[in-house]
Design a protein around this motif. Structure first.
Motif, mmCIF file in Angstrom:
data_model
loop_
_atom_site.group_PDB
_atom_site.id
_atom_site.type_symbol
_atom_site.label_atom_id
_atom_site.label_comp_id
_atom_site.label_asym_id
_atom_site.label_seq_id
_atom_site.Cartn_x
_atom_site.Cartn_y
_atom_site.Cartn_z
ATOM 1 N N LEU A 296 67.477 49.760 39.051
ATOM 2 C CA LEU A 296 67.657 49.881 36.999
ATOM 3 C C LEU A 296 67.799 51.036 37.078
ATOM 4 C CD1 LEU A 296 64.220 47.707 37.253
ATOM 5 C CD2 LEU A 296 66.147 47.069 36.708
ATOM 6 N N ARG A 297 68.458 50.634 35.730
ATOM 7 C CA ARG A 297 69.420 52.026 35.723
ATOM 8 C C ARG A 297 69.922 51.978 33.927
ATOM 9 N NH1 ARG A 297 72.747 49.538 38.520
ATOM 10 N NH2 ARG A 297 74.611 48.197 37.900
ATOM 11 N N LEU A 298 69.972 53.494 33.449
ATOM 12 C CA LEU A 298 69.650 53.726 31.498
ATOM 13 C C LEU A 298 70.166 54.897 31.285
ATOM 14 C CD1 LEU A 298 68.700 52.646 29.106
ATOM 15 C CD2 LEU A 298 66.730 54.508 29.096
ATOM 16 N N ARG A 299 71.037 54.870 30.538
ATOM 17 C CA ARG A 299 72.242 56.252 30.077
ATOM 18 C C ARG A 299 71.445 56.045 28.927
ATOM 19 N NH1 ARG A 299 73.992 60.717 29.533
ATOM 20 N NH2 ARG A 299 76.261 61.636 30.023
ATOM 21 N N ILE A 300 71.447 56.870 28.203
ATOM 22 C CA ILE A 300 71.462 57.380 26.905
ATOM 23 C C ILE A 300 72.539 58.533 26.463
ATOM 24 C CG2 ILE A 300 70.079 58.006 24.113
ATOM 25 C CD1 ILE A 300 68.337 56.750 25.624
ATOM 26 N N ALA A 301 73.313 58.527 25.794
ATOM 27 C CA ALA A 301 74.188 60.096 25.046
ATOM 28 C C ALA A 301 74.942 59.706 23.556
ATOM 29 C CB ALA A 301 75.388 59.782 26.614
ATOM 30 N N THR A 302 75.519 60.465 23.092
ATOM 31 C CA THR A 302 76.957 60.581 22.437
ATOM 32 C C THR A 302 78.370 60.711 23.610
ATOM 33 O OG1 THR A 302 76.813 62.666 22.217
ATOM 34 C CG2 THR A 302 75.274 61.713 20.884
ATOM 35 N N ASP A 303 79.320 60.383 21.735
ATOM 36 C CA ASP A 303 80.838 60.641 22.771
ATOM 37 C C ASP A 303 80.689 61.841 22.964
ATOM 38 O OD1 ASP A 303 81.442 58.026 22.273
ATOM 39 O OD2 ASP A 303 81.522 58.004 20.659
ATOM 40 N N ASN A 304 81.579 62.766 23.523
ATOM 41 C CA ASN A 304 81.416 64.175 23.938
ATOM 42 C C ASN A 304 82.414 65.092 22.218
ATOM 43 O OD1 ASN A 304 80.736 63.832 26.499
ATOM 44 N ND2 ASN A 304 82.880 63.387 26.732
ATOM 45 N N PRO A 305 81.540 65.911 22.305
ATOM 46 C CA PRO A 305 81.974 66.704 20.805
ATOM 47 C C PRO A 305 83.549 67.208 21.592
ATOM 48 C CG PRO A 305 79.740 67.716 21.772
ATOM 49 C CD PRO A 305 80.334 66.512 22.890
ATOM 50 N N GLY A 306 84.317 67.231 20.001
ATOM 51 C CA GLY A 306 86.283 66.893 20.459
ATOM 52 C C GLY A 306 86.742 65.886 20.512
ATOM 53 N N SER A 307 85.652 64.595 20.715
ATOM 54 C CA SER A 307 86.620 63.159 21.250
ATOM 55 C C SER A 307 87.501 62.845 20.266
ATOM 56 C CB SER A 307 85.245 62.313 21.727
ATOM 57 O OG SER A 307 85.927 61.365 21.958
ATOM 58 N N PRO A 308 88.271 62.152 20.257
ATOM 59 C CA PRO A 308 89.334 60.791 19.579
ATOM 60 C C PRO A 308 88.435 60.460 18.599
ATOM 61 C CG PRO A 308 90.466 61.161 21.460
ATOM 62 C CD PRO A 308 88.984 62.256 21.538
ATOM 63 N N ASN A 309 87.963 59.713 19.714
ATOM 64 C CA ASN A 309 87.043 58.144 19.929
ATOM 65 C C ASN A 309 85.475 58.678 18.716
ATOM 66 O OD1 ASN A 309 88.137 57.429 21.530
ATOM 67 N ND2 ASN A 309 86.330 57.696 23.067
ATOM 68 N N ILE A 310 85.375 60.136 17.798
ATOM 69 C CA ILE A 310 84.533 60.522 16.911
ATOM 70 C C ILE A 310 85.476 60.101 15.296
ATOM 71 C CG2 ILE A 310 83.386 62.400 16.226
ATOM 72 C CD1 ILE A 310 82.677 63.114 19.164
ATOM 73 N N GLN A 311 84.582 60.066 14.313
ATOM 74 C CA GLN A 311 84.790 59.039 13.436
ATOM 75 C C GLN A 311 85.006 60.660 12.346
ATOM 76 O OE1 GLN A 311 81.855 56.267 13.139
ATOM 77 N NE2 GLN A 311 83.727 54.589 12.863
ATOM 78 N N ALA A 312 85.446 60.710 11.709
ATOM 79 C CA ALA A 312 85.360 62.509 10.307
ATOM 80 C C ALA A 312 84.290 61.479 9.642
ATOM 81 C CB ALA A 312 86.758 62.253 9.806
ATOM 82 N N GLY A 313 83.442 63.098 9.162
ATOM 83 C CA GLY A 313 83.042 63.061 8.094
ATOM 84 C C GLY A 313 80.851 62.440 8.611
ATOM 85 N N LEU A 314 80.707 62.166 9.854
ATOM 86 C CA LEU A 314 79.301 61.582 9.851
ATOM 87 C C LEU A 314 78.408 62.673 10.120
ATOM 88 C CD1 LEU A 314 80.615 60.062 13.099
ATOM 89 C CD2 LEU A 314 80.365 59.267 12.104
ATOM 90 N N ALA A 315 77.499 62.304 9.780
ATOM 91 C CA ALA A 315 76.102 62.866 9.542
ATOM 92 C C ALA A 315 75.756 63.138 10.779
ATOM 93 C CB ALA A 315 75.389 62.214 8.194
#
Length: 573
Positions: A296-315
């Motif tokens: 059983l596995r679980l991974r919780i994270a965010t996109d890496n800083p500087g990745s182009p997948n991140i939208q502009a203007g996020l809180a």
């Protein structure tokens, strides 16, 4: 009457006259006033002793007494010897229970001829007090000037309370106690036993400074703190196994990004982000050759800083969670091993929250992956086990079309071959190479294929130095329009050296690539770090780190650098 009393005197004078010699006075000698008891032999001071004709000294007499034997050595200062050694009363011909060959009684033994009485000792030889040849010889000569050695004190546990029979394992019918594994790390966590489970917990509290936490241009530095808890639980069963490894962290920053910079650079206003990785592995030993494996596995994270997948203007960064499970069996056919397993993983993203208060759904990024893995290995020789592994999977998104109208369902898999090895305990691990591919339902998205590398090697250079090498490859999802996916490869080389058992230094270098298929962007990622760990005891440690990250990309004005300095404390149990 007087004539009757003096006739002897007259007779004496008559004899002197007859001898005709002159009368002489008695000479004075040293023994004149030193009377001795009458003896048949003249002493050396007697005036009646014989003299040497040449020198005038006393001539040695044939019947003189032999020189006296030297006094017996003193036993003062000698370490006492208790008990009787084996065969101490066996003389030269008796039985010795230790099986030692005793010397024969031929010729002269101990200075006395065979059959001679005890008094017929050789001149000048010390007559032994016993006929036991195994006893150590007595000390000869004057006493040593050093203080005598005292007998060692008795053991502190000599008069202690006896160990209970149940604890000692000597109760009739009691099963033998299992020995605990040796602890090779004198500063490692001791852990706590809960029945048959061993639990080890730790938490790290760190603080430092990051010169570019958002990995954007222009760079804006910020202080940060990090809380990193850990929990390891392992079973201690004779059969079967259950291991849980849970590790997480939360990083908080002391500053925020202004709204205008966030809208233009893509950096969120709040840079705080969590990270968690948890695995629970179980094994059921069905028989000697068959096993059931599960995970059983679980991974919780965010996109890496500087990745182009991140939208502009996020809180803040949107958090995603990937939960999965694996169930399989493996069986040994003599030296062949065959393993089959099925996998299930589901990835879900939070809604995006923007700095102006609006939200946006990320449901088009949610997907489920079903897969199967087959592996065949052969135990060629001890320490070398080559294998071939095949994997196939399918990814189904929760929404048929994403925000840009693309269908991102896909099928993929890989084939790789390698070996697990253990070369004289110096090099252990697994290494493999192969080929991976993924094709998409939408014809506008090109297929992705390429070389796959994976491995995890540990090289014990010296007892104080250890080198590690890790390689991973994957094809990840991307929400960018026209981008089929991201082919990622990462390589890490790490060297650990123990300057002391309580002072560990680590040097790490990492290199990775990210190829955004369909966008024309290729990223080269580099990282170099130095770590130092000072272990106070088994509970407390002080850790320091200096790291520098580089991002070299083909995208215009997107290459960044960052330096991180961190100092923390680790508490473990």
């Amino acid at each position: 009457m007087a004539a009757a009393a003096f006739p002897p005197l007259g007779l004496l004078f008559a004899m002197l006259i007859v001898m005709g010699g002159p009368a002489r006075a008695q000479s004075l000698t040293s023994d004149l006033f030193n009377p001795e008891k009458a003896s048949r032999t003249a002493s050396k001071q007697s005036p009646l002793r014989k003299l040497d004709q040449a020198t005038g000294d006393s001539a040695p007499a044939a019947d003189d007494d032999p020189p006296p034997a030297p006094p017996a050595p003193s036993r003062l200062g000698a370490i006492p010897r208790y008990g009787a050694p084996a065969a101490s009363g066996a003389a030269a011909t008796g039985y010795d229970s230790l099986g030692r060959r005793r010397p024969g009684a031929k010729g002269v033994a101990n200075g006395t001829a065979k059959g001679a009485p005890n008094g017929a000792a050789r001149a000048g030889a010390v007559v032994p007090l016993t006929n036991n040849t195994t006893l150590p010889p007595l000390r000869q000569g004057p006493l040593p000037s050093t203080p005598p050695k005292l007998a060692p004190p008795p053991s502190t546990a000599a008069h202690g309370a006896p160990v209970p029979p149940a604890l000692a394992g000597i109760v009739p019918g009691q099963p033998p106690r299992r020995r605990l594994p040796l602890d090779t790390d004198p500063f490692g966590a001791t852990g706590i036993y809960y029945g048959s489970f061993l639990s080890k917990a730790a938490v790290e509290l760190s603080g430092g400074y990051d010169t570019n936490p958002a990995r954007t241009l222009p760079a804006r530095g910020s202080a940060f703190y990090m809380i990193s808890p850990e929990l390891l639980i392992a079973s201690n069963w004779e059969r079967h196994s259950l291991v849980a490894d849970l590790r997480g962290s939360y990083t908080g920053y002391g500053t925020t990004t202004p709204f205008d910079i966030s809208a233009s650079t893509g950096a969120p206003v709040t840079l705080d982000r969590p990270d968690f990785t948890g695995k629970i592995n179980g094994r059921i030993d069905v028989s000697r050759d068959s096993r059931i494996n599960s995970e059983l596995r679980l991974r919780i994270a965010t996109d890496n800083p500087g990745s182009p997948n991140i939208q502009a203007g996020l809180a803040r960064y949107p958090v995603y969670a990937t939960a999965g499970a694996t169930l399989g069996v493996d069986h040994d056919f003599n030296r062949f091993n065959v393993a089959l397993s099925a996998t299930y993983d589901h990835t879900s993203y939070q809604w995006s929250k923007f700095a102006d208060g609006s939200t946006y759904s990320n449901d088009d990024r949610d997907y489920t992956q079903y897969g199967g893995i087959g592996r065949v290995s052969y135990d060629w020789q001890p320490g070398l086990k080559p294998f071939v592994e095949v994997e196939a999977d399918t990814r189904i998104h929760d929404l048929q079309f994403d925000r840009y109208g693309y269908q991102r369902n896909s099928n993929g898999g890989y084939v790789k071959g390698g070996s697990t090895f253990e070369l004289t305990r110096l090099i252990t691990g697994e290494a493999a190479m192969g080929w991976t591919t993924r094709s998409y339902v939408d014809n506008r998205l090109s297929s992705i294929s390429g070389l796959l590398t994976s491995g995890s090697l540990i090289w014990t250079v010296t007892p104080l130095t250890t080198a590690r090498f890790i390689a991973t490859s994957s094809i990840d999802e991307s929400p960018l329009p026209g981008v089929a996916g991201v082919q990622t490869r990462d390589f890490t080389f790490q060297v650990d050296h123990a300057f002391r058992r309580w002072l560990i230094g680590t040097a790490k270098f990492g290199y990775g690539t990210s190829d955004y298929r369909g966008l024309g962007r290729f990223d080269n990622r580099y990282t170099a770090s130095l770590d130092l760990v000072y272990k106070l005891n088994r509970t407390f440690q002080i850790k320091g780190q200096v790291r520098h990250d580089w991002l070299d990309t083909t995208a215009v004005n997107s290459s960044t650098e960052a330096t991180i300095v961190m100092l923390g404390v680790r508490v473990q149990q």
